[in-house]
Scaffold this active site. Structure first.
Site, PDB file in Angstrom:
ATOM      1  N   GLY A 495      41.593  50.095  44.104  1.00  0.00           N
ATOM      2  CA  GLY A 495      40.798  50.856  45.040  1.00  0.00           C
ATOM      3  C   GLY A 495      40.981  50.334  46.455  1.00  0.00           C
ATOM      4  O   GLY A 495      40.634  50.992  47.416  1.00  0.00           O
ATOM      5  N   GLY A 497      43.889  48.751  47.782  1.00  0.00           N
ATOM      6  CA  GLY A 497      45.210  48.557  48.347  1.00  0.00           C
ATOM      7  C   GLY A 497      46.276  48.625  47.273  1.00  0.00           C
ATOM      8  O   GLY A 497      45.999  48.856  46.109  1.00  0.00           O
ATOM      9  N   ASP A 609      34.032  41.774  35.257  1.00  0.00           N
ATOM     10  CA  ASP A 609      34.842  42.929  34.902  1.00  0.00           C
ATOM     11  C   ASP A 609      35.859  42.557  33.828  1.00  0.00           C
ATOM     12  O   ASP A 609      37.038  42.822  33.954  1.00  0.00           O
ATOM     13  CB  ASP A 609      35.533  43.477  36.155  1.00  0.00           C
ATOM     14  CG  ASP A 609      35.994  44.915  35.956  1.00  0.00           C
ATOM     15  OD1 ASP A 609      35.579  45.531  34.944  1.00  0.00           O
ATOM     16  OD2 ASP A 609      36.764  45.417  36.776  1.00  0.00           O
TER      17      ASP A 609
END
Ligand SMILES: *[C@@H]1O[C@H](CO)[C@@H](O)[C@H](O)[C@H]1NC(C)=O
Ligand SMILES: *[C@@H]1O[C@H](CO)[C@@H](O)[C@H](O)[C@H]1NC(C)=O
Ligand SMILES: *[C@@H]1O[C@H](CO)[C@@H](O)[C@H](O)[C@H]1NC(C)=O
Ligand SMILES: *[C@@H]1O[C@H](CO)[C@@H](O)[C@H](O)[C@H]1NC(C)=O
Ligand SMILES: *[C@@H]1O[C@H](CO)[C@@H](O)[C@H](O)[C@H]1NC(C)=O
Length: 818
Positions: A495, A497, A609
């Site tokens: 998100g 780069g 995550d």
């Protein structure tokens, strides 16, 4: 340097004793509507002030009325939002002191010891990942304010964490407190003028020592500083002897002033213990000052005042910093017009090297007569150069171009690597030299310092703006490594780069993540990544190779993971399935990495995550956890789970986190449990194409596990390979990870232990065929070799993490005073 200035103002000048009154003087009692008077200084309650309108006030329930200071510390302002700030209108451009007081307490269901945050001042990151879990901490900075405003910005490190502060002091330093061109740089290349303007450096006090004297409190210091005794830092106590005078020092223009250091500092010293000095036995007096952070540069101010000689011209001595000569044959009387007892100070910059120590030594010069050999020191101040970037030249010339072009052919395969897309969200945005208030960020505007950000080393570990160990890589080298960001080398896009595959000059394959301007993730996160990641070196964590911050670029360079994400090897197209043993090894490796992340640092790092795309495999199928920390404040996660379809799109998300918005390391344990089932069943965590009861892997597999039928859903490719006992252990471990409440879930250390045990069951000839063990309690077998101590896997980092109150700052920790 200073001697020249002395020549100009020839007449000795004795200061009048007048208290310094700073032009800007903001003293804030944060979170309170009452004023506090400490050491006759008036701290205004900020509840009605104009300095901040953000955050909320927290008051200690039973304030201890014993002192004015504890009253000051009985309130705090707490910030939950990023970009919360205090703003001070500055009248006098110039060097300012900034002091931040932190004294945690628990009140109104808020335990301030749980805060983790970063603070920046006018866009310069002062510190990050900071928390206080013991006594009070005072952090003092000396910084140039060249703006009509000083903004102090507080940013919680995680979405769920918060920031706090009990008191703030902002006041102008006396003129010429820090001189732009006065410092000498000391190191292997000898003594040189420090090449940058010292006034522009942001400094943080690490040690302030009254050598040979007593502790001084803010009450008896001209600038409300604390000075502590030196004994604990002396390497050989018997080498030194205290010297004292009862006469007030004779200040001279061009030398020190009473604001540079108070009388008391100059009225005491350590000198050579003469009983031990003989003609053939001369030694150093040496102090070791731990500075916590390795490989960083420090500003060192040494204070001298010859209170030991009987007449001028007797004392010649040498000064060393970290073993390098800093001043040879120092003759104080020649600098002070043959006056004794005249305060003088000298500024140095020294690189702490890998020792994490600044060592100060003095020894008698060969010039001094045998009878009078002596050496002295009256005071030491050591300050971390917060945003200093060494400008070093002479990096190796590398013919990267040739290497890159020669390997370009093999990049045809790169499309395959697109799956790396999810590899590491990237946090990046064009830096702004003058951050706007609306989006001011804690990024060091390195470019401001002229050449400093260019031509930096690519072959060393030069200290970054935070004193971290990461390697700076010149932008030019990254351009070469990626064929100037050739689109064909893109192996993924997060998100924030693009991710490129690249080959550095030393032929290392790397994954290069380049931030896009305007990416929504803030710059402080980028820097936090560098700070955090560069401290992490673990076999099972993807490591940061370096970073680049030149020319408004923010680029992170990671080791390249040849085989890509675990997910692809479980159910990706066209890849031969991994054996059960390999899968177990991968789970164990990832668990090790995660366990280290949770426990290797004072406050632990929560990955947030964990999923099979964030566990990457190297060419030997060694698992490494990637993307740690990067998504901690990621807007993606935030938005997705605040709004729609959290479970639908995630499948790894801890339901408790979802319910309570409280993130703990047990949230990672939950996600890891999902990965375990994913590994076993070789299906995605969420598969919307399946029937309703099968969509969510966690729910579905837990049903089978609870029914004792787990073997029914094992990946057909490995069904024949798994021993029943091993499967049972594995299933139980995953089940525990998926417990509804974090408190019921095992730690990553326990998970690791259980997986290791499962592995043993699989390997063991005899055990494996036995009926499986019926409970999940830790079986009494010897620990497998190489199993880390569950709660304390060796952490050989530099111990310098900002994450908790480091030892360094214990000097400034306050129980009774500052
Ligand atoms: C302590 O606080 C009281 C009341 O606010 C004030 O009168 C007194 O001067 C303070 N003492 C010091 C040393 O600041
Ligand atoms: C250092 O910077 C300050 C503030 O910008 C300036 O006033 C001073 O002249 C500079 N000194 C040197 C030696 O460049
Ligand atoms: C410093 O101030 C304290 C009062 O806070 C006083 O008792 C002490 O004597 C002073 N120390 C020196 C060295 O002046
Ligand atoms: C130095 O002097 C101290 C006593 O002041 C003595 O205990 C010590 O042994 C001496 N050391 C040497 C090396 O002479
Ligand atoms: C003092 O220390 C310095 C730096 O380590 C060293 O070069 C010097 O020889 C020492 N002097 C004596 C007398 O031991």
């Amino acid at each position: 340097m200073k001697s020249c200035k002395v020549a100009v103002f020839f007449i000795p000048f004795f200061c009048l004793i007048t208290a310094f009154s700073p032009q800007d003087n903001f003293l804030i009692n944060c979170g309170s509507d009452r004023d506090a008077i400490v050491d006759n200084r008036h701290f205004l309650g900020d509840s009605n002030s104009l300095h901040t309108s953000q955050g909320k006030s927290i008051l200690k329930e039973n304030p201890n009325p014993s002192s004015n200071l504890s009253f000051l510390y009985s309130s705090a302002r707490v910030f939950n939002d990023a970009s919360s700030r205090y703003v001070f209108n500055i009248n006098k451009i110039g060097t300012h002191f900034l002091r931040l007081h932190f004294s945690p307490f628990t009140a109104q269901n808020c335990d301030l010891r749980k805060a983790i945050f970063s603070v920046s001042a006018n866009g310069i990151l002062l510190f990050s990942n900071f928390g206080v879990n013991t006594a009070s901490v005072l952090r003092e900075f000396i910084l140039m304010v060249d703006n009509s405003e000083l903004e102090i910005e507080f940013t919680p490190t995680y979405e769920s964490s918060f920031a706090f502060v009990n008191a703030i002091e902002v006041f102008s330093a006396p003129d010429d407190f820090i001189i732009g061109d006065g410092a000498k740089s000391v190191g292997p290349r000898g003594i040189q003028e420090f090449s940058q303007n010292m006034t522009l450096q942001t400094l943080e006090t690490v040690h302030r020592i009254n050598v040979g004297g007593l502790k001084l409190t803010p009450f008896n210091d001209t600038l409300w500083r604390s000075w502590i005794r030196d004994e604990d830092f002396l390497v050989l106590k018997y080498a030194a002897k205290i010297g004292r005078t009862s006469h007030v020092p004779k200040y001279q223009k061009g030398g020190a002033t009473r604001e540079i250091a108070p009388d008391n500092v100059y009225m005491t010293a350590q000198q050579m213990n003469r009983e031990n000095v003989t003609t053939d036995f001369i030694f150093n007096i040496t102090w070791n000052f731990p500075v916590g952070i390795r490989d960083s540069s420090h500003f060192v101010r040494l204070h001298f005042c010859d209170i030991v000689s009987l007449s001028p011209g007797q004392l010649y001595f040498n000064v060393y910093l970290n073993g390098y000569t800093a001043y040879k044959d120092l003759d104080l009387s020649s600098l002070t017009f043959r006056e004794l007892a005249t305060p003088y100070y000298i500024d140095f910059v020294v690189y702490s090297g890998s020792s994490g120590v600044v060592q100060v030594s003095v020894d008698p010069s060969d010039l001094s007569s045998t009878m009078r050999k002596n050496a002295i020191l009256n005071g030491v101040e050591i300050m971390k150069m917060v945003n200093y970037v060494a400008s070093q030249t002479g990096s190796k010339k590398r013919n990267v171009w040739v290497i890159v072009s020669s390997v370009l052919g093999s990049f045809v395969l790169l499309s395959v690597l697109m799956i790396l897309a999810a590899l590491l969200f990237f946090v990046c945005r064009k830096k702004q030299l003058k951050p706007k208030r609306s989006e001011s960020v804690g990024w060091t505007p390195l470019g401001q310092y002229g050449s400093s950000s260019h031509g930096t080393l690519s072959d060393g570990t030069s200290p970054g703006p935070n004193g971290y160990l990461g390697q700076r890589i010149p932008f030019a080298e990254i351009q070469l490594a990626t064929n100037n960001f050739d689109k064909s080398l893109i192996v993924g896009s997060g998100g924030f780069g693009m991710v490129y595959k690249g080959i550095l000059g030393d032929k290392r394959k790397v994954a290069i993540k380049r931030g896009v301007p305007g990416s929504r993730q803030g710059l402080p996160e980028f820097q936090t990544e560098i700070t955090v990641l560069s401290k992490i070196r673990h076999h099972h964590l993807v490591s940061l190779v370096g970073y680049c911050e030149e020319q408004s670029e923010m680029i992170l360079v990671y080791e390249y993971m040849e085989k890509g994400p675990l997910k692809r090897h479980l159910y990706g197209p066209g890849i031969s399935p991994l054996s059960w043993k390999k899968r177990l090894e991968i789970c164990i490796g990832a668990a090790r990495g995660l366990h280290y992340l949770h426990t290797g640092f004072a406050q632990g790092i929560i990955h947030r995550d964990i999923k099979s795309t964030n566990i990457l495999l190297d060419e030997n199928c060694v698992a490494k956890v990637a993307d740690f920390g990067l998504s901690r404040t990621g807007p993606c996660l935030n938005e997705t789970h605040v709004s729609t379809g959290v479970k639908g799109s995630f499948g790894y998300l801890d339901p408790e986190y979802f319910r309570r918005q409280q993130l703990t390391d047990k949230s990672d344990v939950y996600s890891f449990g999902v990965v375990l089932f994913e590994v076993l069943c070789a299906r995605p965590a969420i598969d919307p194409l399946l029937s309703r009861e099968q969509v969510n892997l966690a729910e579905w597999s837990m049903q089978w596990q609870k029914d004792g039928q787990l073997e029914q859903i094992v990946d057909p490719h490995i069904r024949g390979q798994i021993k029943l006992s091993c499967l049972k252990k594995f299933g139980e471990t995953a089940e525990k990870c998926l417990a509804d409440y974090g408190i019921d879930r095992p730690t990553m250390g326990d998970v690791l232990w259980n997986l290791e045990y499962a592995f043993q069951l699989q390997e063991s000839e005899t055990l494996g065929e036995l009926p499986a063990i019926s409970n999940a309690s830790s079986p009494e077998v010897p620990l497998p070799e190489g199993l880390p101590n569950t709660h304390n896997e060796a952490y050989n980092g530099d111990g310098a993490s900002d994450i908790s109150t480091s030892k360094v700052f214990s000097q400034l920790m306050t129980n009774e005073g500052r």
